[in-house]
Design a protein around this motif. Structure first.
Motif, PDB file in Angstrom:
ATOM      1  N   VAL A  95     -35.806  -0.409  -1.240  1.00  0.00           N
ATOM      2  CA  VAL A  95     -34.798  -1.385  -0.826  1.00  0.00           C
ATOM      3  C   VAL A  95     -34.466  -1.183   0.649  1.00  0.00           C
ATOM      4  O   VAL A  95     -34.303  -0.047   1.116  1.00  0.00           O
ATOM      5  CB  VAL A  95     -33.519  -1.257  -1.678  1.00  0.00           C
ATOM      6  N   VAL A  96     -34.364  -2.299   1.365  1.00  0.00           N
ATOM      7  CA  VAL A  96     -34.019  -2.284   2.786  1.00  0.00           C
ATOM      8  C   VAL A  96     -32.671  -2.978   2.978  1.00  0.00           C
ATOM      9  O   VAL A  96     -32.450  -4.073   2.450  1.00  0.00           O
ATOM     10  CB  VAL A  96     -35.087  -3.003   3.628  1.00  0.00           C
ATOM     11  N   ARG A  97     -31.753  -2.311   3.690  1.00  0.00           N
ATOM     12  CA  ARG A  97     -30.522  -2.975   4.097  1.00  0.00           C
ATOM     13  C   ARG A  97     -30.748  -3.607   5.449  1.00  0.00           C
ATOM     14  O   ARG A  97     -31.282  -2.967   6.364  1.00  0.00           O
ATOM     15  CB  ARG A  97     -29.343  -1.996   4.179  1.00  0.00           C
ATOM     16  N   LEU A  98     -30.320  -4.855   5.582  1.00  0.00           N
ATOM     17  CA  LEU A  98     -30.584  -5.621   6.790  1.00  0.00           C
ATOM     18  C   LEU A  98     -29.288  -6.013   7.494  1.00  0.00           C
ATOM     19  O   LEU A  98     -28.339  -6.493   6.866  1.00  0.00           O
ATOM     20  CB  LEU A  98     -31.351  -6.898   6.440  1.00  0.00           C
ATOM     21  N   GLY A  99     -29.251  -5.786   8.809  1.00  0.00           N
ATOM     22  CA  GLY A  99     -28.186  -6.335   9.624  1.00  0.00           C
ATOM     23  C   GLY A  99     -28.515  -7.780   9.929  1.00  0.00           C
ATOM     24  O   GLY A  99     -29.676  -8.132  10.163  1.00  0.00           O
ATOM     25  N   LEU A 100     -27.499  -8.644   9.934  1.00  0.00           N
ATOM     26  CA  LEU A 100     -27.724 -10.078  10.059  1.00  0.00           C
ATOM     27  C   LEU A 100     -27.005 -10.654  11.267  1.00  0.00           C
ATOM     28  O   LEU A 100     -26.061 -10.068  11.783  1.00  0.00           O
ATOM     29  CB  LEU A 100     -27.234 -10.793   8.791  1.00  0.00           C
ATOM     30  N   SER A 101     -27.470 -11.827  11.691  1.00  0.00           N
ATOM     31  CA  SER A 101     -26.870 -12.515  12.819  1.00  0.00           C
ATOM     32  C   SER A 101     -26.477 -13.921  12.410  1.00  0.00           C
ATOM     33  O   SER A 101     -27.279 -14.655  11.824  1.00  0.00           O
ATOM     34  CB  SER A 101     -27.863 -12.589  13.985  1.00  0.00           C
ATOM     35  N   HIS A 102     -25.215 -14.299  12.676  1.00  0.00           N
ATOM     36  CA  HIS A 102     -24.703 -15.651  12.508  1.00  0.00           C
ATOM     37  C   HIS A 102     -24.257 -15.943  11.076  1.00  0.00           C
ATOM     38  O   HIS A 102     -25.011 -16.467  10.254  1.00  0.00           O
ATOM     39  CB  HIS A 102     -25.735 -16.695  12.940  1.00  0.00           C
ATOM     40  N   PRO A 103     -22.994 -15.648  10.765  1.00  0.00           N
ATOM     41  CA  PRO A 103     -22.470 -15.904   9.417  1.00  0.00           C
ATOM     42  C   PRO A 103     -22.479 -17.372   9.021  1.00  0.00           C
ATOM     43  O   PRO A 103     -22.563 -17.693   7.837  1.00  0.00           O
ATOM     44  CB  PRO A 103     -21.037 -15.348   9.467  1.00  0.00           C
ATOM     45  N   CYS A 104     -22.415 -18.274   9.998  1.00  0.00           N
ATOM     46  CA  CYS A 104     -22.362 -19.710   9.680  1.00  0.00           C
ATOM     47  C   CYS A 104     -23.594 -20.172   8.913  1.00  0.00           C
ATOM     48  O   CYS A 104     -23.517 -21.118   8.128  1.00  0.00           O
ATOM     49  CB  CYS A 104     -22.217 -20.534  10.956  1.00  0.00           C
ATOM     50  N   THR A 105     -24.743 -19.547   9.146  1.00  0.00           N
ATOM     51  CA  THR A 105     -25.955 -19.935   8.427  1.00  0.00           C
ATOM     52  C   THR A 105     -26.368 -18.878   7.409  1.00  0.00           C
ATOM     53  O   THR A 105     -27.508 -18.875   6.936  1.00  0.00           O
ATOM     54  CB  THR A 105     -27.104 -20.206   9.407  1.00  0.00           C
ATOM     55  N   ALA A 106     -25.445 -17.997   7.063  1.00  0.00           N
ATOM     56  CA  ALA A 106     -25.667 -17.048   5.969  1.00  0.00           C
ATOM     57  C   ALA A 106     -24.976 -17.543   4.708  1.00  0.00           C
ATOM     58  O   ALA A 106     -25.562 -17.580   3.621  1.00  0.00           O
ATOM     59  CB  ALA A 106     -25.148 -15.666   6.351  1.00  0.00           C
ATOM     60  N   PHE A 107     -23.725 -17.982   4.851  1.00  0.00           N
ATOM     61  CA  PHE A 107     -22.927 -18.358   3.686  1.00  0.00           C
ATOM     62  C   PHE A 107     -23.479 -19.588   2.964  1.00  0.00           C
ATOM     63  O   PHE A 107     -23.356 -19.713   1.746  1.00  0.00           O
ATOM     64  CB  PHE A 107     -21.480 -18.610   4.110  1.00  0.00           C
ATOM     65  N   ASP A 108     -24.068 -20.523   3.721  1.00  0.00           N
ATOM     66  CA  ASP A 108     -24.512 -21.765   3.088  1.00  0.00           C
ATOM     67  C   ASP A 108     -25.666 -21.563   2.118  1.00  0.00           C
ATOM     68  O   ASP A 108     -26.020 -22.473   1.364  1.00  0.00           O
ATOM     69  CB  ASP A 108     -24.897 -22.786   4.164  1.00  0.00           C
ATOM     70  N   LYS A 109     -26.249 -20.384   2.099  1.00  0.00           N
ATOM     71  CA  LYS A 109     -27.368 -20.095   1.217  1.00  0.00           C
ATOM     72  C   LYS A 109     -26.938 -19.474  -0.113  1.00  0.00           C
ATOM     73  O   LYS A 109     -27.776 -19.175  -0.967  1.00  0.00           O
ATOM     74  CB  LYS A 109     -28.348 -19.171   1.931  1.00  0.00           C
ATOM     75  N   TRP A 110     -25.626 -19.290  -0.282  1.00  0.00           N
ATOM     76  CA  TRP A 110     -25.124 -18.580  -1.463  1.00  0.00           C
ATOM     77  C   TRP A 110     -23.926 -19.311  -2.049  1.00  0.00           C
ATOM     78  O   TRP A 110     -22.958 -19.603  -1.341  1.00  0.00           O
ATOM     79  CB  TRP A 110     -24.726 -17.142  -1.098  1.00  0.00           C
ATOM     80  N   THR A 111     -23.963 -19.584  -3.336  1.00  0.00           N
ATOM     81  CA  THR A 111     -22.817 -20.175  -4.022  1.00  0.00           C
ATOM     82  C   THR A 111     -21.804 -19.115  -4.423  1.00  0.00           C
ATOM     83  O   THR A 111     -20.639 -19.426  -4.675  1.00  0.00           O
ATOM     84  CB  THR A 111     -23.259 -20.928  -5.279  1.00  0.00           C
ATOM     85  N   LEU A 112     -22.245 -17.872  -4.461  1.00  0.00           N
ATOM     86  CA  LEU A 112     -21.385 -16.753  -4.846  1.00  0.00           C
ATOM     87  C   LEU A 112     -21.829 -15.514  -4.083  1.00  0.00           C
ATOM     88  O   LEU A 112     -23.030 -15.225  -4.023  1.00  0.00           O
ATOM     89  CB  LEU A 112     -21.500 -16.499  -6.355  1.00  0.00           C
ATOM     90  N   ILE A 113     -20.869 -14.795  -3.497  1.00  0.00           N
ATOM     91  CA  ILE A 113     -21.213 -13.622  -2.688  1.00  0.00           C
ATOM     92  C   ILE A 113     -20.360 -12.441  -3.137  1.00  0.00           C
ATOM     93  O   ILE A 113     -19.126 -12.486  -3.051  1.00  0.00           O
ATOM     94  CB  ILE A 113     -20.968 -13.881  -1.184  1.00  0.00           C
ATOM     95  N   PRO A 114     -20.981 -11.352  -3.615  1.00  0.00           N
ATOM     96  CA  PRO A 114     -20.207 -10.168  -4.004  1.00  0.00           C
ATOM     97  C   PRO A 114     -19.582  -9.485  -2.791  1.00  0.00           C
ATOM     98  O   PRO A 114     -20.174  -9.433  -1.706  1.00  0.00           O
ATOM     99  CB  PRO A 114     -21.261  -9.257  -4.657  1.00  0.00           C
ATOM    100  N   VAL A 115     -18.394  -8.963  -2.989  1.00  0.00           N
ATOM    101  CA  VAL A 115     -17.686  -8.215  -1.948  1.00  0.00           C
ATOM    102  C   VAL A 115     -17.621  -6.757  -2.375  1.00  0.00           C
ATOM    103  O   VAL A 115     -17.106  -6.441  -3.449  1.00  0.00           O
ATOM    104  CB  VAL A 115     -16.260  -8.753  -1.733  1.00  0.00           C
ATOM    105  N   LEU A 116     -18.141  -5.860  -1.540  1.00  0.00           N
ATOM    106  CA  LEU A 116     -18.090  -4.421  -1.810  1.00  0.00           C
ATOM    107  C   LEU A 116     -16.835  -3.837  -1.170  1.00  0.00           C
ATOM    108  O   LEU A 116     -16.404  -4.270  -0.097  1.00  0.00           O
ATOM    109  CB  LEU A 116     -19.330  -3.726  -1.244  1.00  0.00           C
ATOM    110  N   ALA A 117     -16.270  -2.839  -1.804  1.00  0.00           N
ATOM    111  CA  ALA A 117     -15.077  -2.191  -1.244  1.00  0.00           C
ATOM    112  C   ALA A 117     -15.369  -1.663   0.150  1.00  0.00           C
ATOM    113  O   ALA A 117     -14.572  -1.835   1.076  1.00  0.00           O
ATOM    114  CB  ALA A 117     -14.608  -1.071  -2.165  1.00  0.00           C
ATOM    115  N   ASP A 118     -16.516  -1.032   0.310  1.00  0.00           N
ATOM    116  CA  ASP A 118     -16.901  -0.446   1.595  1.00  0.00           C
ATOM    117  C   ASP A 118     -18.410  -0.247   1.558  1.00  0.00           C
ATOM    118  O   ASP A 118     -18.908   0.607   0.827  1.00  0.00           O
ATOM    119  CB  ASP A 118     -16.189   0.890   1.811  1.00  0.00           C
ATOM    120  N   THR A 119     -19.139  -1.024   2.317  1.00  0.00           N
ATOM    121  CA  THR A 119     -20.596  -0.992   2.266  1.00  0.00           C
ATOM    122  C   THR A 119     -21.144   0.401   2.526  1.00  0.00           C
ATOM    123  O   THR A 119     -22.146   0.810   1.921  1.00  0.00           O
ATOM    124  CB  THR A 119     -21.182  -1.981   3.298  1.00  0.00           C
ATOM    125  N   ASP A 120     -20.514   1.155   3.407  1.00  0.00           N
ATOM    126  CA  ASP A 120     -20.993   2.495   3.741  1.00  0.00           C
ATOM    127  C   ASP A 120     -20.368   3.584   2.890  1.00  0.00           C
ATOM    128  O   ASP A 120     -20.659   4.767   3.089  1.00  0.00           O
ATOM    129  CB  ASP A 120     -20.709   2.790   5.223  1.00  0.00           C
TER     130      ASP A 120
END
Length: 436
Positions: free
Chosen positions: A398-423
């Protein structure tokens, strides 16, 4: 609908009763049919999810929301976050609970989502030319639940007037005249052109001029000296337009808004336009300054990380609040791995994803992935190159990826899990529903 609420608490809370199923690709098949609230009660963690995946970081979201809310409050600046970034009423509620004036949207569909969730004050950062939208706003907006929109041409003023006349409506819509710039997006091209629009608004029985609007982000895309000079020059012209409107008495309200500012140059907006702010008196209207930053609550590891004012000023920066997770599905050549996430899952328009960590399992221990790079992204796959001499990558990793531009990230998901603290604590503490 309770018009005293900034957003309907009951409508947002009702999302917890939604059932999770095959329409939510972030949800594991074992959770099919479970409600949102029951899923959270089961204390799932990152390890229980599947790839490809987008997650949010609760700690980062709180930090970012608090950071800009405090900054605006200290400067007496209104914040109307651009809701199109997330289209997530749960996150809008967090922003509104911290004192945001209201929510900004970009089009009629987004406006309907916001009003369905009871957002009390709305701004449409666009011109009204669709007759359905014009009639809907005329029938929906009230002094208690206002909807502001923009105009940038006399033709638009005429379109709105003719539409309302044909509909037999006596409504008066609140509008801001939008100033643009050569090579920019919308907006009247120049102060004189904007004044002509404002005069047409003042002469209309269907419109009331309540401010000046603009978007500096379409005129620059970096933070170098030339870009900042272009931004500040444009903002200066906005201020000049406002002064001309005052001199000609074209405002139709005793409360005026000047609004600009995305997530890249909001500090310049406040510095240049703050001198226009006044408390109001017999001599003139109250003038308030409003920024519309939207991406800040999520932030990123790419474009906004580099250009955000809080990254550039050496102070306390925003934190990356989203990450991608992908599994290696093939390692066909030395130094090449194919991941199971692509353009349908991750944003690529402001830079390709950046490999950060590598581990044998989702939610397990991970190590820094030094020297790896995403070189291409297909619809459903990423091409990741790495140094085969120093790094071992196997199918199933598994690879964790850093991403750029939230505006075109959210539109790809109808549901997004929220972690307490990713690290740290990777418990799933919330599920964010989006409405694109």
């Amino acid at each position: 609908m309770n018009t005293s609420e900034a957003i309907s608490a009951s409508a947002v809370a009702a999302l917890a009763d939604r059932r999770l199923d095959w329409r939510h690709k972030a949800v594991p098949a074992t959770a099919n049919g479970t409600t949102h609230i029951d899923f959270l009660a089961e204390k799932h963690a990152l390890a229980d999810l599947q790839t490809p995946l987008l997650t949010l970081d609760a700690r980062a979201l709180r930090h970012n929301a608090d950071r800009l809310a405090t900054w605006c409050a200290e400067r007496g600046v209104l914040l109307a976050p651009h809701g199109k970034t997330t289209m997530a009423p749960q996150l809008w509620a967090e922003q509104l609970s911290r004192g945001a004036w209201g929510i900004t949207v970009a089009n009629f569909a987004q406006l309907r989502v916001a009003r369905e969730f009871g957002v009390r004050r709305l701004q449409l950062a666009n011109s009204l030319t669709d007759p359905h939208a014009i009639e809907w706003i005329a029938a929906t907006a009230t002094p208690e639940m206002p909807i502001l929109s923009w105009v940038d041409s006399t033709v638009t003023v005429d379109v709105i007037g003719r539409t309302l006349e044909a509909a037999g409506s006596n409504a008066v819509l609140d509008v801001l005249v939008e100033l643009g710039g050569i090579g920019g997006r919308t907006g009247a091209r120049g102060v004189e052109a904007a004044l002509d629009v404002a005069r047409a608004v003042a002469a209309s029985s269907n419109l009331r001029l309540v401010g000046v609007s603009g978007y500096e982000g379409s005129l620059a895309h970096t933070a170098d000296a030339d870009s900042l000079a272009a931004v500040r020059g444009y903002l200066g012209r906005m201020g000049g337009l406002h002064q001309r409107l005052l001199e000609e008495g074209l405002y139709g309200s005793d409360a005026v808004i000047l609004t600009a500012g995305g997530s890249a140059y909001f500090d310049d907006v406040v510095e240049v336009l703050s001198p226009c702010v006044t408390a109001g008196s017999e001599a003139g209207p109250r003038v308030e300054l409003m920024i519309r930053s939207g991406a800040y609550i999520i932030h990123d590891d790419g474009f906004y990380r580099g250009i955000s004012p809080f990254s550039r000023d050496g102070g306390q920066p925003f934190k990356a609040g989203m990450h991608g997770w992908a599994r290696v599905v093939s390692q066909p050549e030395p130094g090449l791995a194919i991941l199971d996430a692509g353009k349908r899952d991750l944003p690529v328009d402001e830079g390709l994803p950046r490999p950060q960590l590598l581990g044998p399992a989702l939610g397990g221990s991970m190590q820094p992935l030094v020297g790896a790079e995403i070189t291409a992204v297909n619809d459903q796959h990423c091409f990741m190159t790495f140094d085969a001499g120093t790094t071992t990558v196997r199918p199933g990793d598994v690879v964790r990826l850093g991403l750029s531009h939230p505006c075109t990230a959210f539109d790809k998901w109808t549901l997004i899990p929220v972690l307490a603290d990713t690290d740290g604590d990777q418990t799933v503490v919330d599920l964010i529903h989006t409405f694109f």
